[in-house]
Design a protein around this motif. Sequence first.
Motif, mmCIF file in Angstrom:
data_model
loop_
_atom_site.group_PDB
_atom_site.id
_atom_site.type_symbol
_atom_site.label_atom_id
_atom_site.label_comp_id
_atom_site.label_asym_id
_atom_site.label_seq_id
_atom_site.Cartn_x
_atom_site.Cartn_y
_atom_site.Cartn_z
ATOM 1 N N SER A 72 8.895 -14.817 -63.639
ATOM 2 C CA SER A 72 7.889 -14.449 -62.937
ATOM 3 C C SER A 72 6.359 -15.291 -62.663
ATOM 4 N N GLY A 73 6.215 -15.764 -61.931
ATOM 5 C CA GLY A 73 4.851 -16.607 -61.675
ATOM 6 C C GLY A 73 3.603 -15.449 -62.445
ATOM 7 N N GLY A 74 3.292 -14.330 -62.359
ATOM 8 C CA GLY A 74 2.513 -13.551 -61.938
ATOM 9 C C GLY A 74 2.075 -13.269 -63.493
ATOM 10 N N PHE A 163 5.987 -17.587 -57.062
ATOM 11 C CA PHE A 163 5.547 -18.913 -57.484
ATOM 12 C C PHE A 163 4.259 -18.959 -57.069
ATOM 13 N N HIS A 164 3.516 -18.308 -56.059
ATOM 14 C CA HIS A 164 2.263 -18.439 -55.591
ATOM 15 C C HIS A 164 1.420 -18.301 -57.067
ATOM 16 N N ILE A 191 10.103 -18.684 -55.358
ATOM 17 C CA ILE A 191 9.997 -17.644 -53.872
ATOM 18 C C ILE A 191 8.754 -17.206 -54.250
ATOM 19 N N ALA A 192 8.011 -17.060 -53.429
ATOM 20 C CA ALA A 192 6.805 -17.710 -52.591
ATOM 21 C C ALA A 192 6.341 -16.938 -51.708
#
Length: 418
Positions: A72-74, A163-164, A191-192
């Motif tokens: 998870s990008g977060g 990802f963002h 995924i963004a």
Amino acid sequence: MDDQKLRVGQVFVAGGPPTITYNPRSELNLEDQILDYLDEGHRILSVSGSTKTGKTVLVRRIIPPNDGIWLSGGAISSSEQFWESIAEHLGLFTAIERTSDSKDEIWRTVAGQANIGIAKGGIDKKEITGSTSGEKVTRARNVPTQVREVLRGGLTPLVIDDFHYMPQDVQLEIVRSLKDLVFDGLRVIVIAVPHRAYDVVRVEREMTGRVQQVSVGFWNEDELAGIAHKGFDALKLVDKDGTLITRLAKESFASPHLMQDFCLQLCKANGYRKAQDEYRQLLAPDWSTFFADRASMASKSAFDLLARGPRQRTDRKERQLRSGTITDIYGAVLAAIAHTGPNTELTYEEIRTALKEVLSSDAPQRHEVTRILEEMTKIATNEIEGEPVVDYDVELGKLYISDPYFAFFLRWGVPDLS
């Protein structure tokens, strides 16, 4: 037997992976595009779509958590955290420990007596005394090197959701370190949200031509209606003339997440929590109450934070809306956004036009409006949990409403706003 009946929450799943009501949107070939990428590789795949449009559900349908490395990008704020997360997933050891022991023993013979009945005699007794000493050597292993060795040429895909969310400098470090692994065959999927879909290229120009795009896109009303038709049929519930489904689809802001939620709540509003034994007709609720109730649970806290601004101030200029509401520049900008429908993608010119239409006085200057949009983006990113509800891209000069629930709240949650 009644306990075995499908429950409405199993059919209409808002916020989780649906099964009965899953819609692959076959005409877009989304699943095939991901499968083709997994077959071919040697690029990074960017799956983009607005919040709650089914991006993660789609990828998980093809790559279940057990079949890929999901991050998870977060939860990633540094490249070190990125590599350590993969190492943890793979169960790799990040240190080698060697231990050696030695033991010295001393034997002693001790004279003693033993009483057995009435007889007495001397015996020899041996005792062991001693000491041990040990040496422990620990050597840390380079985590990125270790992970790269395992990933290189492997067929287990690496998926980075949201990802963002990662800082751009971290994105750059990660993309640069993955380039050679991708070249060697590692499948990497990010995924963004749509306006961040090209972040991979934006942070590393050398990736131009090495990123494949799959756009999930907004759902049309027919696709959203398909969710309702599948679910109602499974529950033996009927929308006789289709007007209920049409209304729900129109209010869903192109989001299957909202559509799932609306269908679930419509069933409950009609008193149905399980599948029926025979087909039963669904009735329309009082729509204003129905949607207002949903909006009150949607994004009020996010709205309040944006309307408040970065800090409470008493010297902000009051601005009066044509509705008679007195607010400040933050409230005026939110009113203008809501006045557009709201549209989920707005240019500065569109926001300025809307400001002129909702204000009973002159619209604020351009620099004032862009400053407010940038401040709202900071608040949405730093103070509101989850996906930022709004995101102003300074480069493109566009405001994006990233969360359909927030757009829904602007339409139904604050009726006196505009």
